[in-house]
Each structure stands twice: as structure tokens, then as C-alpha cells.
Design an enzyme around this catalytic site. Structure first.
Site, PDB file in Angstrom:
ATOM      1  N   ARG A  50       0.842  -1.201   0.000  1.00 45.90           N
ATOM      2  CA  ARG A  50       0.000   0.000   0.000  1.00 45.90           C
ATOM      3  C   ARG A  50       0.873   1.246   0.000  1.00 45.90           C
ATOM      4  O   ARG A  50       0.549   2.248  -0.622  1.00 45.90           O
ATOM      5  CB  ARG A  50      -0.942   0.002   1.210  1.00 45.90           C
ATOM      6  CG  ARG A  50      -1.732   1.301   1.348  1.00 45.90           C
ATOM      7  CD  ARG A  50      -2.941   1.185   2.268  1.00 45.90           C
ATOM      8  NE  ARG A  50      -2.676   0.447   3.477  1.00 45.90           N
ATOM      9  CZ  ARG A  50      -2.073   0.933   4.566  1.00 45.90           C
ATOM     10  NH1 ARG A  50      -1.624   2.178   4.578  1.00 45.90           N
ATOM     11  NH2 ARG A  50      -1.900   0.182   5.642  1.00 45.90           N
ATOM     12  N   TYR A 102     -16.002  17.973 -15.649  1.00 38.35           N
ATOM     13  CA  TYR A 102     -16.391  16.566 -15.768  1.00 38.35           C
ATOM     14  C   TYR A 102     -17.406  16.207 -14.686  1.00 38.35           C
ATOM     15  O   TYR A 102     -17.250  16.576 -13.517  1.00 38.35           O
ATOM     16  CB  TYR A 102     -15.151  15.680 -15.663  1.00 38.35           C
ATOM     17  CG  TYR A 102     -15.450  14.222 -15.447  1.00 38.35           C
ATOM     18  CD1 TYR A 102     -16.277  13.512 -16.316  1.00 38.35           C
ATOM     19  CD2 TYR A 102     -14.904  13.538 -14.357  1.00 38.35           C
ATOM     20  CE1 TYR A 102     -16.565  12.175 -16.101  1.00 38.35           C
ATOM     21  CE2 TYR A 102     -15.173  12.199 -14.140  1.00 38.35           C
ATOM     22  CZ  TYR A 102     -16.007  11.524 -15.011  1.00 38.35           C
ATOM     23  OH  TYR A 102     -16.295  10.202 -14.794  1.00 38.35           O
ATOM     24  N   ASP A 174      -6.449  19.380 -14.315  1.00 34.74           N
ATOM     25  CA  ASP A 174      -6.742  18.039 -14.805  1.00 34.74           C
ATOM     26  C   ASP A 174      -6.297  17.997 -16.269  1.00 34.74           C
ATOM     27  O   ASP A 174      -6.920  18.607 -17.135  1.00 34.74           O
ATOM     28  CB  ASP A 174      -8.242  17.745 -14.676  1.00 34.74           C
ATOM     29  CG  ASP A 174      -8.582  16.313 -15.049  1.00 34.74           C
ATOM     30  OD1 ASP A 174      -7.842  15.700 -15.843  1.00 34.74           O
ATOM     31  OD2 ASP A 174      -9.616  15.798 -14.566  1.00 34.74           O
ATOM     32  N   LYS A 199      -7.375   6.881 -19.334  1.00 35.05           N
ATOM     33  CA  LYS A 199      -7.631   7.444 -20.661  1.00 35.05           C
ATOM     34  C   LYS A 199      -6.378   7.386 -21.545  1.00 35.05           C
ATOM     35  O   LYS A 199      -5.909   6.314 -21.865  1.00 35.05           O
ATOM     36  CB  LYS A 199      -8.170   8.868 -20.495  1.00 35.05           C
ATOM     37  CG  LYS A 199      -9.286   9.022 -19.456  1.00 35.05           C
ATOM     38  CD  LYS A 199     -10.479   8.130 -19.721  1.00 35.05           C
ATOM     39  CE  LYS A 199     -11.720   8.479 -18.901  1.00 35.05           C
ATOM     40  NZ  LYS A 199     -11.581   8.361 -17.447  1.00 35.05           N
TER      41      LYS A 199
END
Length: 387
Positions: A50, A102, A174, A199
């Protein structure tokens, strides 16, 4: 003097050199949760996945190099990355955002973080005087998309970065739509870059991931702490897929962008298309501003059909272009923002920013452009024929 590597070479050799044990060119996938200590108080840099994982670390180093940052931190999704950035703020803080955001980001801000005392307002980030007026005593950051999703509005990155620095607040961008292959906000003065790595960075619609990239060491430490504390980390398998995808980022974007320019010109001349939103067209608002801060228009096109009721038939008639909620992959994808990606934004707020039910968003892939043009043409013809 050592010659700086080009973006293309840096991308192609992403991860090369990360394997110190055997020199593997392809980074090994370390499918381990834990690491054995050599002795009490002594390990080899990793103790629990982690916190750190060699495969994820290689992907993070590659992303930092591509964006021109000093540190990248990888997360399990783009929204996890944005959520981690939001841990920098406290109840009562105010964040000024792009006004065409978004839908998933809007949902996080308005439906979750508002409940913890954060406040959000929305503004045209291409209008520096308005940005200055909207900054208040409790404003702590600017959150920017450029081009925006889905209306392709252009923000002034240099102007926003200057305003943020003058006000003593953070600037966050972003960069999912452009990727570092076309736009590198850190080089323009921006403090924090976030990505949905699902993406363009991944590029094959086979992973879900996110990233935060920074240059400031203090921001890096805070983001790493959030990654470890919250635990929304990128898996080793997805990190490996991300590294593989990055190697062809520049090639995929070049081809997709060429296709997009051809399709945008086709759509802008079609009688059943009312309006096209694409920074590569001369008439696009602030096209010159976009060209001054990015290396190309990208491969996302939004466009409105002449009749709203024709949208379902148009979308259902497509055979090559796939109806799906994503973007940036090798396959061309199309979506209906008002009912899909932006459905959580109230209709009146969609209308206020110009998002209409007749608008669709096309993510252009790397297929043969004639096949894409032909598919759009036949679907538009069927949509127009129904009265």
C-alpha cells in the site's frame, strides 16, 4: 553537458532500468503485498505494497518524467487522485473551478466534499479578470480543466498560474484530455497536475488508474501521505499496463489527432450538425490561446446534432464508433454527456454552461479515418431521415 532526452524517447523507454536485479527491459510485475526485512529495522526500500511497490514506483517515475515534475503519485482511479488532492484542504476552504467540469468531479465536489465543509464555485478559467474577482479570503485553490469536458472551453494556464501565485493559493489542472504528449501545465507555472490514467496514458481501455504529478517537494510528501493513508493505490498489474501504454503515447496521440482534424472538418460541414467544439478548428473560441500552451488540438470532438430527438437513433446507428463512457483509447468512442458522463449535474446547470441534450462527445481513435468518416456519415444520414 548531458543532452536532455526528447519526450518520445522518454515515453518509449518508460520503465527501462527499473529492474536492478536482472536488467529486465519490461518492468517485472511485483504481485506481493509484503516484503521480508533483511534484519530488524532494515529492509530494501519496501515493506508493504500500500505504501510502496516496485512496479508502481516505476510507473510513477515515468509519469513524473513525462510531465516534467519531480514526483508522481499513482492511484486506483482518476477520481481517487483528485480525492487525494482534496485532502490538502480543510472545512471552510473555498475552491474555484472551471465552469464546465467533468460530471464525476462535480459529483465528488458537490455531493460529497460539500458535506465536509468545502465550498466550490465555478468560473470561466479563460477570463483572468473574472478569476481574480471570484477569489475570496477563504479561497485555497483553482481547479482547472482545459480543454473542458465536454464543451472544449480553453483556460488560460499561464494567467491562472500567475493569479494563483499572487493570491498565495494552489493551481491544479486536470490534464487528462491533453496528456503530457500535448500539454505540460507544470512548465507553465501550475502547481499540481492530475490525470485519469485510464484514458490517454493507458490508451487501451484495459486499466483504471489515476495520477498526481507535482514539482514541489512539500506537495509531493503530502500527496504520498494521502496515498498511503487512504490506500486507493494503483495495483501492480495496472501499473504495468500503464507503463506499457505510455510507451506508445506519442504515436497513438499523433494518429488520433490527425484523424480528429479530418473528422472535425467533416462534421463542421455536415448539414445535420449544428455546431462542432474542437480546438483545431479556426473558429473555436480561444483557439490561439490553446495553441500557445499546447502542442496540438487533441483528439476529442464534441458536436451538436440539428435535432435533439435524433440523438438516440444516431448513436444506435454507429457500427465502427463504440457507444461507451470513456475516452483516450485506441478505439473511437462516443458518449452522450447529458445522460451519461454528466448525468449528476442538474439539467438547469447543464443548460447554464451550454451543455445541451443534442450534444455528443467523440473520442477519436487510431482506426483508418475513412472507416470513421463513413460510419459517422451513415449514422447521420439515418438520424436525419427520421422525422
Amino acid at each position: 553537458m548531458k543532452r536532455k532526452r526528447s519526450f518520445e524517447t522518454t515515453a518509449t523507454q518508460a520503465g527501462v532500468g527499473a529492474d536492478k536485479a536482472y536488467g529486465a527491459v519490461s518492468v517485472p510485475i511485483y504481485l506481493t503485498a509484503i516484503y521480508r526485512y533483511d534484519a530488524f529495522g532494515r529492509h530494501r526500500g519496501y515493506d508493504y505494497s500500500r505504501g510502496e511497490n516496485p512496479t508502481r514506483h516505476a510507473a510513477e517515475e515515468a509519469l513524473a518524467a513525462l510531465e516534467g515534475g519531480t514526483r508522481a503519485v499513482a492511484f486506483s482511479s482518476g477520481m481517487a487522485a483528485i480525492s487525494a488532492v482534496m485532502t490538502l484542504f480543510r472545512s471552510g476552504d473555498h475552491v474555484l473551478c472551471s465552469d464546465d467540469l467533468y460530471g464525476g468531479t462535480y459529483r465528488l465536489f458537490e455531493k460529497i466534499l460539500k458535506g465536509y465543509g468545502l465550498r466550490f464555485d465555478y468560473v470561466d478559467m479563460g477570463d483572468p479578470p473574472t478569476i481574480r474577482r471570484k477569489i475570496g479570503r477563504r479561497t485555497r485553490a483553482l481547479f482547472i480543466e482545459t480543454p473542458t469536458n465536454p464543451l472544449m472551453k480553453i483556460a488560460d494556464l499561464r494567467g491562472a498560474a500567475r493569479i494563483a501565485k499572487d493570491a498565495g493559493i494552489l493551481s491544479i489542472v486536470d490534464n487528462t484530455f491533453m496528456s503530457p504528449a500535448l500539454q505540460r501545465p507544470l512548465s507553465l507555472g501550475i502547481d499540481v497536475v492530475v490525470h485519469s490514467a485510464t484514458k490517454f496514458l493507458g490508451g487501451h481501455n484495459d486499466l483504471v488508474g489515476g495520477a498526481v504529478v507535482v514539482s514541489d517537494s512539500s506537495l509531493a510528501e503530502k500527496t504520498l501521505f494521502a496515498q498511503k493513508a487512504v490506500g486507493a493505490v494503483l495495483s501492480p498489474w495496472d501499473a504495468w499496463l500503464l507503463l506499457r501504454g505510455v510507451k506508445t503515447l506519442h504515436l497513438r496521440i499523433q494518429r488520433a489527432q490527425e484523424n480528429a482534424l479530418t473528422l472535425a472538418r467533416f462534421l463542421s460541414s455536415h448539414p445535420f450538425v449544428r455546431k462542432v467544439f474542437f480546438p483545431g478548428l479556426a473558429g473555436h473560441p480561444r483557439a490561439a490561446l490553446h495553441a500557445s500552451q499546447a502542442d496540438g488540438p487533441g483528439s476529442i470532438i464534441s458536436f451538436e446534432l440539428s435535432r435533439e430527438r435524433a440523438v438516440p437513433r444516431f448513436l444506435s446507428s454507429l457500427k465502427v464508433v463504440l457507444l461507451a463512457e470513456s475516452l483516450g483509447g485506441v478505439e473511437s468512442l462516443i458518449t452522450h454527456p447529458s445522460t451519461m458522463t454528466h448525468a449528476d449535474i442538474p439539467p438547469e446547470e447543464q443548460a447554464a454552461v451550454g451543455l445541451t441534450p443534442s450534444l455528443v462527445r467523440l473520442s477519436v481513435g487510431v482506426e483508418r479515418v475513412d472507416d470513421l468518416t463513413g460510419d459517422l456519415a451513415q449514422a447521420l444520414r439515418k438520424a436525419a431521415a427520421r422525422k
